[in-house]
Design a protein around this motif. Structure first.
Motif, PDB file in Angstrom:
ATOM      1  N   LYS A 112      20.973 -15.000 112.240  1.00 45.84           N
ATOM      2  CA  LYS A 112      20.054 -15.951 111.625  1.00 45.84           C
ATOM      3  C   LYS A 112      20.557 -17.385 111.772  1.00 45.84           C
ATOM      4  CE  LYS A 112      17.737 -16.913 107.230  1.00 45.84           C
ATOM      5  NZ  LYS A 112      17.619 -16.485 105.808  1.00 45.84           N
ATOM      6  N   THR A 113      21.864 -17.546 111.556  1.00 37.91           N
ATOM      7  CA  THR A 113      22.461 -18.883 111.673  1.00 37.91           C
ATOM      8  C   THR A 113      22.357 -19.405 113.099  1.00 37.91           C
ATOM      9  OG1 THR A 113      24.020 -18.349 109.895  1.00 37.91           O
ATOM     10  CG2 THR A 113      24.563 -20.208 111.320  1.00 37.91           C
ATOM     11  N   VAL A 114      22.657 -18.516 114.079  1.00 37.75           N
ATOM     12  CA  VAL A 114      22.579 -18.908 115.489  1.00 37.75           C
ATOM     13  C   VAL A 114      21.149 -19.275 115.862  1.00 37.75           C
ATOM     14  CG1 VAL A 114      22.837 -18.098 117.861  1.00 37.75           C
ATOM     15  CG2 VAL A 114      24.585 -17.544 116.162  1.00 37.75           C
ATOM     16  N   GLN A 136      27.497   4.383 103.818  1.00 39.93           N
ATOM     17  CA  GLN A 136      26.216   3.692 104.019  1.00 39.93           C
ATOM     18  C   GLN A 136      26.277   2.271 103.467  1.00 39.93           C
ATOM     19  OE1 GLN A 136      23.526   6.444 102.112  1.00 39.93           O
ATOM     20  NE2 GLN A 136      22.993   7.441 104.048  1.00 39.93           N
ATOM     21  N   GLU A 137      26.913   2.104 102.321  1.00 41.44           N
ATOM     22  CA  GLU A 137      27.037   0.765 101.737  1.00 41.44           C
ATOM     23  C   GLU A 137      27.845  -0.156 102.648  1.00 41.44           C
ATOM     24  OE1 GLU A 137      28.693   1.404  97.907  1.00 41.44           O
ATOM     25  OE2 GLU A 137      26.767   1.943  96.963  1.00 41.44           O
ATOM     26  N   LYS A 138      28.916   0.399 103.250  1.00 38.11           N
ATOM     27  CA  LYS A 138      29.728  -0.407 104.165  1.00 38.11           C
ATOM     28  C   LYS A 138      28.913  -0.811 105.403  1.00 38.11           C
ATOM     29  CE  LYS A 138      34.220   1.491 102.768  1.00 38.11           C
ATOM     30  NZ  LYS A 138      35.396   2.264 103.184  1.00 38.11           N
ATOM     31  N   ILE A 139      28.123   0.157 105.913  1.00 38.91           N
ATOM     32  CA  ILE A 139      27.294  -0.125 107.094  1.00 38.91           C
ATOM     33  C   ILE A 139      26.265  -1.207 106.767  1.00 38.91           C
ATOM     34  CG2 ILE A 139      25.532   0.839 108.639  1.00 38.91           C
ATOM     35  CD1 ILE A 139      27.054   3.499 108.493  1.00 38.91           C
ATOM     36  N   ILE A 140      25.643  -1.095 105.577  1.00 38.16           N
ATOM     37  CA  ILE A 140      24.646  -2.090 105.166  1.00 38.16           C
ATOM     38  C   ILE A 140      25.285  -3.466 105.042  1.00 38.16           C
ATOM     39  CG2 ILE A 140      23.151  -2.800 103.257  1.00 38.16           C
ATOM     40  CD1 ILE A 140      22.596   0.192 102.777  1.00 38.16           C
ATOM     41  N   LYS A 150      25.824  -4.783 108.521  1.00 36.23           N
ATOM     42  CA  LYS A 150      24.556  -5.191 109.147  1.00 36.23           C
ATOM     43  C   LYS A 150      24.066  -6.509 108.554  1.00 36.23           C
ATOM     44  CE  LYS A 150      23.824  -1.793 112.023  1.00 36.23           C
ATOM     45  NZ  LYS A 150      23.764  -2.031 113.482  1.00 36.23           N
ATOM     46  N   GLU A 151      24.219  -6.651 107.240  1.00 37.91           N
ATOM     47  CA  GLU A 151      23.794  -7.894 106.600  1.00 37.91           C
ATOM     48  C   GLU A 151      24.611  -9.082 107.108  1.00 37.91           C
ATOM     49  OE1 GLU A 151      24.123  -7.142 102.456  1.00 37.91           O
ATOM     50  OE2 GLU A 151      22.134  -6.205 102.288  1.00 37.91           O
TER      51      GLU A 151
END
Length: 310
Positions: A134-136, A119-123, A126-127
């Protein structure tokens, strides 16, 4: 293996499958407790000990005259049999079960840790994706804002030109004035009556008595005096004190169709030339609708044609 000579009082509650069953079964525990209770109850009865007060059973009470050697032998044999042939296998299975539960608990902890790590890797992923989006978006928005700002600046410069400002102001002023006006069609000019009185007479049939600011016939100057025999039906522009009266009258104008002498009198808004052209097209389209779909009711509302089943 002991060959117990237990009487049925103890044995009828014990399942023989208990000896060979390799799985822990809580029912077997209940059976062992029941057999133990029956033996202890018999000991209490023989020694004069109160029921269920098993902790008061002692060697002194077992030496009482009421207790025979045969009784002691049978009790000892029964207890040994229960403990060795029944209780011991159940206890062994319970130990095994406890070990299995500990193993399962450890495995579950390991699995939960793996899930948390995943789950930490997925988060984190996703981040990272969200930051990229967000940058785009920020880059695109900034670019669009610059482009829009440039277009808006150019458009505003054109829109704020003196001539256009004057034209826009004139149009707004005219529209505001027309919003307080009505146009009356089909009302014949009568020489002996004042125009305002004629208008008030028409509006009285609509239960309206507004304050008339001004009124006049449109078109060429009246020829009633030059040609007394010629009937004059030129439209009349009526200016009222507010737009509320205009809306109320327009909502009731249909009533005139049922009033004798005014069936051919129509009251309409004071439209601009462009609005009159658009309304004329709508009226032509309405006529075609009534011809092509005579079974339906067709009407104009809010500059659009609507149809409904009659």
């Amino acid at each position: 293996m002991l060959e117990p000579s237990l009487n049925n009082t103890y044995r009828d509650v014990l399942d023989d499958d208990m000896r060979d069953d390799e799985k822990f079964n809580p029912v077997y525990v209940e059976q062992i407790f029941e057999a133990k209770t029956r033996i202890f109850d018999e000991m209490c009865k023989a020694t004069g000990t109160p029921d269920t007060e098993y902790n008061e059973l002692s060697s002194a009470k077992f030496n009482a005259r009421s207790v025979t050697k045969k009784m002691l032998a049978e009790w000892l044999e029964a207890v040994c049999c229960i403990f060795d042939e029944y209780a011991t296998p159940v206890l062994a299975n319970s130990i095994k079960l406890a070990a299995d539960l500990d193993t399962m608990k450890d495995e579950k902890i390991i699995d939960q840790k793996k899930i948390i790590d995943l789950q930490e890797k997925i988060i984190e992923k996703k981040e990272a994706e969200l930051q990229s989006v967000k940058t785009v978006v920020q880059t695109t928005v900034q670019s669009e804002i610059k482009s829009y700002s440039s277009v808006l600046k150019s458009t505003c410069n054109k829109a704020l030109a003196p001539r256009r400002m004057q034209a826009a102001l004139k149009t707004a002023t005219e529209e505001d004035g027309r919003s307080k006006n009505l146009i009356i069609y089909g009302l014949e000019e009568k020489k002996e009556d004042k125009l305002e009185d004629e208008i008030l007479e028409v509006l009285s049939h609509l239960d309206e008595k507004p304050r008339i600011v001004s009124c006049s016939r449109l078109g060429k100057e009246s020829t009633a005096e030059k040609e007394p025999t010629k009937r004059n039906f030129q439209p009349i522009r009526v200016s009222l004190s507010g737009t509320d009266h205009v809306r109320q009258i327009l909502n009731k104008t249909r009533k005139l169709r049922t009033v004798e002498g005014y069936t051919r009198v129509y009251i309409c808004p004071d439209r601009s030339p462009d609005q009159r052209v658009s309304h004329k097209k709508l009226v032509e389209e309405l006529k075609q609708k009534r011809i092509s779909e005579p079974s339906k009711r067709h009407y104009i509302r809010n500059n659009s044609i609507f149809s409904s089943d009659t």
